[in-house]
Design a protein around this motif. Structure first.
Motif, PDB file in Angstrom:
ATOM      1  N   LEU A 230      34.189  48.667  43.541  1.00  0.00           N
ATOM      2  CA  LEU A 230      35.040  50.069  43.458  1.00  0.00           C
ATOM      3  C   LEU A 230      36.406  49.945  44.220  1.00  0.00           C
ATOM      4  CD1 LEU A 230      34.604  53.111  43.080  1.00  0.00           C
ATOM      5  CD2 LEU A 230      33.660  53.086  45.520  1.00  0.00           C
ATOM      6  N   PHE A 231      36.255  49.137  45.149  1.00  0.00           N
ATOM      7  CA  PHE A 231      37.857  49.207  45.656  1.00  0.00           C
ATOM      8  C   PHE A 231      38.784  48.695  44.663  1.00  0.00           C
ATOM      9  CE2 PHE A 231      40.524  45.665  47.382  1.00  0.00           C
ATOM     10  CZ  PHE A 231      41.577  46.344  48.095  1.00  0.00           C
ATOM     11  N   LEU A 232      38.492  47.382  43.782  1.00  0.00           N
ATOM     12  CA  LEU A 232      39.312  46.950  43.109  1.00  0.00           C
ATOM     13  C   LEU A 232      39.426  47.930  41.770  1.00  0.00           C
ATOM     14  CD1 LEU A 232      38.003  43.326  43.006  1.00  0.00           C
ATOM     15  CD2 LEU A 232      40.201  44.098  43.995  1.00  0.00           C
ATOM     16  N   SER A 233      38.440  48.596  41.324  1.00  0.00           N
ATOM     17  CA  SER A 233      38.795  49.588  40.374  1.00  0.00           C
ATOM     18  C   SER A 233      39.601  50.618  40.820  1.00  0.00           C
ATOM     19  CB  SER A 233      37.282  49.970  39.993  1.00  0.00           C
ATOM     20  OG  SER A 233      36.679  48.667  39.609  1.00  0.00           O
ATOM     21  N   SER A 234      40.071  50.963  42.026  1.00  0.00           N
ATOM     22  CA  SER A 234      40.585  52.219  42.634  1.00  0.00           C
ATOM     23  C   SER A 234      42.198  51.953  42.797  1.00  0.00           C
ATOM     24  CB  SER A 234      39.856  52.768  43.785  1.00  0.00           C
ATOM     25  OG  SER A 234      40.270  52.138  44.777  1.00  0.00           O
ATOM     26  N   ASP A 235      42.817  52.983  43.042  1.00  0.00           N
ATOM     27  CA  ASP A 235      43.986  52.888  43.323  1.00  0.00           C
ATOM     28  C   ASP A 235      44.563  52.515  44.969  1.00  0.00           C
ATOM     29  OD1 ASP A 235      45.081  53.944  41.091  1.00  0.00           O
ATOM     30  OD2 ASP A 235      45.106  56.040  41.642  1.00  0.00           O
ATOM     31  N   MET A 236      43.049  52.138  45.464  1.00  0.00           N
ATOM     32  CA  MET A 236      43.216  51.427  47.069  1.00  0.00           C
ATOM     33  C   MET A 236      43.999  50.160  46.632  1.00  0.00           C
ATOM     34  SD  MET A 236      41.829  52.380  49.848  1.00  0.00           S
ATOM     35  CE  MET A 236      40.925  53.942  50.529  1.00  0.00           C
ATOM     36  N   ALA A 237      43.640  49.513  45.363  1.00  0.00           N
ATOM     37  CA  ALA A 237      44.038  48.224  45.200  1.00  0.00           C
ATOM     38  C   ALA A 237      45.142  48.293  44.192  1.00  0.00           C
ATOM     39  CB  ALA A 237      42.714  47.342  44.642  1.00  0.00           C
ATOM     40  N   SER A 238      46.026  49.210  44.247  1.00  0.00           N
ATOM     41  CA  SER A 238      47.034  49.435  43.234  1.00  0.00           C
ATOM     42  C   SER A 238      48.142  48.294  42.911  1.00  0.00           C
ATOM     43  CB  SER A 238      47.797  50.630  43.402  1.00  0.00           C
ATOM     44  OG  SER A 238      48.642  50.770  44.312  1.00  0.00           O
ATOM     45  N   HIS A 239      48.110  47.339  43.925  1.00  0.00           N
ATOM     46  CA  HIS A 239      48.890  46.273  43.883  1.00  0.00           C
ATOM     47  C   HIS A 239      48.408  44.810  44.121  1.00  0.00           C
ATOM     48  CE1 HIS A 239      53.113  45.000  43.565  1.00  0.00           C
ATOM     49  NE2 HIS A 239      53.159  44.344  44.726  1.00  0.00           N
ATOM     50  N   VAL A 240      47.118  44.987  43.672  1.00  0.00           N
ATOM     51  CA  VAL A 240      46.234  43.641  43.677  1.00  0.00           C
ATOM     52  C   VAL A 240      45.674  43.393  42.296  1.00  0.00           C
ATOM     53  CG1 VAL A 240      44.062  42.541  44.531  1.00  0.00           C
ATOM     54  CG2 VAL A 240      45.082  44.376  45.806  1.00  0.00           C
ATOM     55  N   SER A 241      46.271  42.179  41.852  1.00  0.00           N
ATOM     56  CA  SER A 241      46.021  41.464  40.606  1.00  0.00           C
ATOM     57  C   SER A 241      45.999  39.842  40.689  1.00  0.00           C
ATOM     58  CB  SER A 241      46.912  41.793  39.224  1.00  0.00           C
ATOM     59  OG  SER A 241      46.820  41.842  38.425  1.00  0.00           O
ATOM     60  N   GLY A 242      45.177  39.331  39.756  1.00  0.00           N
ATOM     61  CA  GLY A 242      45.085  37.761  39.710  1.00  0.00           C
ATOM     62  C   GLY A 242      44.369  37.303  40.797  1.00  0.00           C
ATOM     63  N   VAL A 243      43.444  38.008  41.391  1.00  0.00           N
ATOM     64  CA  VAL A 243      42.809  37.596  42.566  1.00  0.00           C
ATOM     65  C   VAL A 243      41.473  37.005  42.358  1.00  0.00           C
ATOM     66  CG1 VAL A 243      41.998  38.254  44.881  1.00  0.00           C
ATOM     67  CG2 VAL A 243      44.276  38.904  44.463  1.00  0.00           C
ATOM     68  N   VAL A 244      40.861  35.849  42.978  1.00  0.00           N
ATOM     69  CA  VAL A 244      39.482  35.480  43.024  1.00  0.00           C
ATOM     70  C   VAL A 244      39.084  35.698  44.415  1.00  0.00           C
ATOM     71  CG1 VAL A 244      37.908  33.643  42.754  1.00  0.00           C
ATOM     72  CG2 VAL A 244      40.077  33.595  41.154  1.00  0.00           C
ATOM     73  N   LEU A 245      38.465  36.900  44.552  1.00  0.00           N
ATOM     74  CA  LEU A 245      38.083  37.470  45.821  1.00  0.00           C
ATOM     75  C   LEU A 245      36.501  36.899  46.361  1.00  0.00           C
ATOM     76  CD1 LEU A 245      38.834  38.990  48.587  1.00  0.00           C
ATOM     77  CD2 LEU A 245      37.781  41.141  47.292  1.00  0.00           C
ATOM     78  N   PRO A 246      36.452  36.112  47.393  1.00  0.00           N
ATOM     79  CA  PRO A 246      34.872  35.726  47.681  1.00  0.00           C
ATOM     80  C   PRO A 246      34.288  36.968  48.466  1.00  0.00           C
ATOM     81  CG  PRO A 246      36.895  34.135  48.428  1.00  0.00           C
ATOM     82  CD  PRO A 246      37.368  35.266  47.967  1.00  0.00           C
ATOM     83  N   VAL A 247      33.194  37.309  48.022  1.00  0.00           N
ATOM     84  CA  VAL A 247      32.575  38.169  48.841  1.00  0.00           C
ATOM     85  C   VAL A 247      31.173  37.570  49.121  1.00  0.00           C
ATOM     86  CG1 VAL A 247      31.564  40.645  48.754  1.00  0.00           C
ATOM     87  CG2 VAL A 247      33.469  39.698  47.391  1.00  0.00           C
ATOM     88  N   ASP A 248      31.170  36.778  49.933  1.00  0.00           N
ATOM     89  CA  ASP A 248      29.989  35.886  50.191  1.00  0.00           C
ATOM     90  C   ASP A 248      29.722  35.728  51.627  1.00  0.00           C
ATOM     91  OD1 ASP A 248      32.252  34.543  51.599  1.00  0.00           O
ATOM     92  OD2 ASP A 248      32.272  32.893  50.164  1.00  0.00           O
ATOM     93  N   GLY A 249      29.776  36.544  52.387  1.00  0.00           N
ATOM     94  CA  GLY A 249      29.393  36.567  53.956  1.00  0.00           C
ATOM     95  C   GLY A 249      29.919  35.382  54.764  1.00  0.00           C
ATOM     96  N   GLY A 250      30.878  34.657  54.286  1.00  0.00           N
ATOM     97  CA  GLY A 250      31.709  33.612  54.862  1.00  0.00           C
ATOM     98  C   GLY A 250      31.228  32.286  54.219  1.00  0.00           C
ATOM     99  N   VAL A 251      30.409  32.198  53.256  1.00  0.00           N
ATOM    100  CA  VAL A 251      29.896  30.993  52.697  1.00  0.00           C
ATOM    101  C   VAL A 251      31.380  30.065  52.384  1.00  0.00           C
ATOM    102  CG1 VAL A 251      28.557  29.824  50.770  1.00  0.00           C
ATOM    103  CG2 VAL A 251      27.605  31.815  52.002  1.00  0.00           C
ATOM    104  N   SER A 252      32.246  30.720  51.774  1.00  0.00           N
ATOM    105  CA  SER A 252      33.335  29.872  51.220  1.00  0.00           C
ATOM    106  C   SER A 252      34.055  29.181  52.270  1.00  0.00           C
ATOM    107  CB  SER A 252      34.046  30.662  50.578  1.00  0.00           C
ATOM    108  OG  SER A 252      34.653  31.775  51.187  1.00  0.00           O
ATOM    109  N   VAL A 253      33.837  29.498  53.564  1.00  0.00           N
ATOM    110  CA  VAL A 253      34.721  28.837  54.698  1.00  0.00           C
ATOM    111  C   VAL A 253      33.841  28.177  55.371  1.00  0.00           C
ATOM    112  CG1 VAL A 253      36.489  30.627  54.561  1.00  0.00           C
ATOM    113  CG2 VAL A 253      34.386  30.966  56.090  1.00  0.00           C
TER     114      VAL A 253
END
Length: 269
Positions: A230-253
């Motif tokens: 929803l965030f990425l689909s909204s104007d909240m993210a109006s300057h966000v593009s080309g991002v691979v965003l981890p949503v994993d509870g910290g698994v990636s780090v």
């Protein structure tokens, strides 16, 4: 004369009133949840699933339209977007939740397995992005669900992870190409999510083992993934593009470390 500063209406950035969105894979789990989230923020939806009954059911819940098609084919994608345009008019956003893992070692993957995995993760995304220029003349957000398997190696998910890694790169490239047309393209990379399908496949002991590997102590819920979509689909993210965003509870780090017992001589470094 002092000029009054404009104060941004931040909650208003989530207002999607009247915007037409296509949700691919809307019939269950994350797809159904993001459909609810978009509708609650005012979006008009065209809900797509390969199973017509599922597409119809979520469309009834969110007060939207629905279509059923196999979007791993170019014909299916074309049919879906033409139907969506007929119902919504101008399409202002797309959320694509499609992607299932066929879990096997490389040696057990036959040609059909490979083609199926590439088709359901990567090929349909390519067909979707190819449609965007004509389907979204006013621009808008296009958001895919990738996977942490595309960022790191997971046992028996090498082919799935390879297809997701390719999806991640496709998104980055599409963001560069489509940005001048006002299209924002992003992808999120979840780890394990407690979707209805996975809840059926994994038992309590397996979920406990997964939870122990997550720095936040638990797998994600569909609602948590939908919130980021929803965030990425909204104007909240109006300057966000080309991002691979981890949503994993910290698994990636984090890294799974062996259970080592150090002797006294090692304890100080």
């Amino acid at each position: 004369m002092t000029k009054t500063a404009t104060v941004q209406d931040y909650p208003g950035l989530l207002n999607l009133e009247g915007r037409g969105f296509v949700v691919l894979g809307a019939g269950d789990g994350i797809g159904a949840e993001i459909s609810r989230a978009l509708a609650q923020c005012g979006a008009r939806l065209f809900c797509v699933d390969i199973v017509e009954e599922r597409a119809r059911a979520i469309a009834e819940v969110v007060g939207g339209f629905y279509g059923a098609a196999d979007v791993t084919t170019a014909e299916g994608v074309t049919t879906v977007f033409k139907a969506a345009q007929a119902k919504l008019g101008v399409i202002r956003g797309v959320v694509d939740v499609i992607g299932v893992a066929r879990i096997k070692p490389i040696a057990e993957f036959d040609d059909d397995d490979f083609e199926w995995q590439i088709g359901i993760v990567l090929r349909h995304a390519f067909y979707t992005l190819r449609m965007i220029s004509q389907a979204m003349p006013e621009g808008g957000p296009v958001t895919f669900v990738g996977s942490m398997s595309g960022n790191r190696v997971v046992a028996d998910q090498v082919i799935y992870g390879t297809s997701k890694a390719a999806l991640h790169h496709l998104v980055r490239g599409a963001a560069a190409e489509l940005g001048p047309k006002g299209v924002r393209v992003n992808v999120i990379a979840p780890s394990f999510v407690k979707t209805p399908r996975l809840l059926e496949l994994l038992d309590e002991a397996q979920w406990d083992a997964i939870d122990r590997k997550v720095p936040l102590g638990r797998a994600a819920t569909p609602e948590e993934i939908a919130a980021i979509l929803l965030f990425l689909s909204s104007d909240m993210a109006s300057h966000v593009s080309g991002v691979v965003l981890p949503v994993d509870g910290g698994v990636s780090v984090s890294a799974a470390l062996p259970d080592l017992t150090f002797g006294p001589a090692s304890r100080d470094g």
